[in-house]
Design a protein around this motif. Structure first.
Motif, PDB file in Angstrom:
ATOM      1  N   GLY A 188      -7.661 -11.924 -15.103  1.00 29.87           N
ATOM      2  CA  GLY A 188      -6.697 -10.967 -14.755  1.00 29.87           C
ATOM      3  C   GLY A 188      -6.065  -9.669 -14.135  1.00 29.87           C
ATOM      4  N   ILE A 189      -5.387  -8.525 -14.060  1.00 30.10           N
ATOM      5  CA  ILE A 189      -4.630  -8.016 -12.910  1.00 30.10           C
ATOM      6  C   ILE A 189      -5.616  -6.490 -12.766  1.00 30.10           C
ATOM      7  CG2 ILE A 189      -2.897  -9.334 -13.744  1.00 30.10           C
ATOM      8  CD1 ILE A 189      -1.946  -6.523 -14.713  1.00 30.10           C
ATOM      9  N   VAL A 190      -5.391  -5.792 -11.284  1.00 28.87           N
ATOM     10  CA  VAL A 190      -5.333  -4.309 -12.249  1.00 28.87           C
ATOM     11  C   VAL A 190      -4.639  -4.211 -11.077  1.00 28.87           C
ATOM     12  CG1 VAL A 190      -7.022  -2.790 -10.428  1.00 28.87           C
ATOM     13  CG2 VAL A 190      -8.501  -4.857 -11.441  1.00 28.87           C
ATOM     14  N   ALA A 191      -3.949  -2.545 -11.710  1.00 29.79           N
ATOM     15  CA  ALA A 191      -2.902  -1.934 -11.466  1.00 29.79           C
ATOM     16  C   ALA A 191      -3.112  -0.971 -10.826  1.00 29.79           C
ATOM     17  CB  ALA A 191      -1.866  -2.242 -12.786  1.00 29.79           C
ATOM     18  N   TYR A 192      -2.395   0.184 -10.294  1.00 31.15           N
ATOM     19  CA  TYR A 192      -2.074   0.839  -9.380  1.00 31.15           C
ATOM     20  C   TYR A 192      -0.883   1.910  -8.567  1.00 31.15           C
ATOM     21  CZ  TYR A 192      -3.735  -0.718  -5.100  1.00 31.15           C
ATOM     22  OH  TYR A 192      -3.550  -1.348  -3.691  1.00 31.15           O
ATOM     23  N   CYS A 193      -0.946   3.103  -8.937  1.00 31.66           N
ATOM     24  CA  CYS A 193       0.165   3.718  -8.286  1.00 31.66           C
ATOM     25  C   CYS A 193      -0.475   4.720  -7.148  1.00 31.66           C
ATOM     26  CB  CYS A 193       1.420   3.788  -9.139  1.00 31.66           C
ATOM     27  SG  CYS A 193       3.090   4.437  -8.186  1.00 31.66           S
ATOM     28  N   ARG A 194      -0.211   4.882  -6.140  1.00 35.67           N
ATOM     29  CA  ARG A 194      -0.977   6.207  -5.338  1.00 35.67           C
ATOM     30  C   ARG A 194       0.243   6.644  -4.005  1.00 35.67           C
ATOM     31  NH1 ARG A 194      -3.382   4.743  -0.438  1.00 35.67           N
ATOM     32  NH2 ARG A 194      -3.721   2.541   0.224  1.00 35.67           N
ATOM     33  N   ASP A 195       0.337   7.484  -3.635  1.00 38.66           N
ATOM     34  CA  ASP A 195       0.703   7.950  -2.503  1.00 38.66           C
ATOM     35  C   ASP A 195      -0.388   7.320  -1.198  1.00 38.66           C
ATOM     36  OD1 ASP A 195       2.250   9.839  -0.868  1.00 38.66           O
ATOM     37  OD2 ASP A 195       2.219  11.153  -2.217  1.00 38.66           O
ATOM     38  N   SER A 196       0.891   7.513  -0.894  1.00 31.75           N
ATOM     39  CA  SER A 196       0.108   6.724   1.209  1.00 31.75           C
ATOM     40  C   SER A 196       0.506   7.584   2.055  1.00 31.75           C
ATOM     41  CB  SER A 196       0.020   5.186   1.130  1.00 31.75           C
ATOM     42  OG  SER A 196       1.317   5.105   0.733  1.00 31.75           O
ATOM     43  N   ASP A 197       0.065   7.369   3.128  1.00 34.25           N
ATOM     44  CA  ASP A 197       1.315   7.954   4.555  1.00 34.25           C
ATOM     45  C   ASP A 197       2.279   7.544   4.707  1.00 34.25           C
ATOM     46  OD1 ASP A 197       0.459   5.404   4.974  1.00 34.25           O
ATOM     47  OD2 ASP A 197      -0.733   5.953   6.403  1.00 34.25           O
ATOM     48  N   ARG A 198       2.404   6.428   3.987  1.00 35.51           N
ATOM     49  CA  ARG A 198       3.991   5.518   4.441  1.00 35.51           C
ATOM     50  C   ARG A 198       5.006   5.366   3.168  1.00 35.51           C
ATOM     51  NH1 ARG A 198       2.661   0.031   5.060  1.00 35.51           N
ATOM     52  NH2 ARG A 198       0.330  -0.372   4.694  1.00 35.51           N
TER      53      ARG A 198
END
Length: 286
Positions: A188-198
């Motif tokens: 399967g998959i894991v998905a996410y969306c996060r703020d990073s330093d870049r």
């Protein structure tokens, strides 16, 4: 720190901080507003409008567009607008999943481009339960030096199949030959969306399980991993549940493994939130 805290951390970003990245009339990513401003100071190839940051001089041809963007990235690197370039190239996809051009892996977060990777859970089955192989990242790594990691994990560059890339990563990081890598099961998959330093990281990870016998052990084969240890899965769960010892996105793949193998069951108070959050967590304003 808790299991659910890791889900939230990997999905923490404020949509108000970003604006669309538009090329050829298509929205292809999201750019932090202050970075968009820096790219457009003095005019040039990038222009801000009400609907986002436009690359107005982008060539129509795929290869020409990729080369032109690479030239811009090299200039931004020289000027210190970006931190570095990686050397691997990722596809920039539109809403239909069609590749419009290629972008350096390290530059992708600046433009909020979805990146893809592969993480492999290497595990051993014993009479007293499951054990997981855990790597420790080298102190020389640019990202998460010294953190715990999966036995094998890496990005998925353009032009390499999932099977080919997994074989490559298994050999480079754990000295496991292709015949063993090919035993890995996609789960399967894991998905996410996060703020990073870049910038923004809307990432998708293809997850794999590889059951190993006791007489096969990973060994360090490059400078990315400094050591491996075999830990009871219950101990790995304790580490994830009580600390940030693992590289950030590894926590999500481990939680997925623990749920699929029954170590985290429906009786857990956060079971539903964890299950939904691994693949469909909403944006969380910082």
């Amino acid at each position: 720190m808790s299991l659910l805290d890791h889900i939230h951390t990997c999905n923490r970003w404020n949509p108000a901080d970003f604006e669309p990245f538009v090329v050829g009339g298509e929205r292809l990513g999201l750019v932090r507003r202050r970075f968009a401003k820096a790219l457009t100071e003095g005019g040039g190839d990038f222009v801000r409008a009400e609907d986002g940051l436009h690359w107005v001089t982008a060539p129509a041809d795929f290869d020409a567009r990729s080369d032109a963007f690479a030239a811009h990235a090299a200039d931004w690197d020289r000027r210190g607008l970006i931190s570095h370039r990686h050397g691997e190239r990722y596809p920039v996809l539109n809403a239909a999943g069609e590749a419009r051009f290629l972008m350096d892996r390290a530059v992708a977060p600046y433009f909020g481009i979805r990146a893809f990777g592969q993480h492999l859970n290497g595990y051993v089955r014993r009479d007293d339960g499951l054990y997981l192989w855990v790597g420790r990242r080298s102190q020389s790594r640019r990202v998460a030096p010294g953190k715990l990691d999966h036995m094998v994990a890496g990005g998925l560059p353009w032009g390499v199949s999932l099977a080919e890339n997994l074989r490559k990563e298994c050999w480079e990081e754990a000295a496991l030959p292709a015949a063993i890598a090919d035993r890995a099961r996609p789960v399967g998959i894991v998905a996410y969306c996060r703020d990073s330093d870049r910038g923004l990281k809307p990432d998708t990870i293809y997850c794999y399980d590889l059951e190993l016998p006791d007489d096969i052990s990973p060994r360090c084969n490059d400078d990315e991993v400094e050591s491996f240890q075999l830990l009871p899965a219950t101990e790995v769960m304790r580490i994830v549940d009580t600390s940030d010892a693992f590289k950030l996105n590894c926590n999500l793949v481990i939680i997925d493994f623990l749920m699929r193998h029954g170590l985290i069951g429906p009786e857990h108070p956060d079971y539903l939130a964890l299950a939904h959050g691994l693949r469909s967590a909403p944006a969380v304003a910082q």
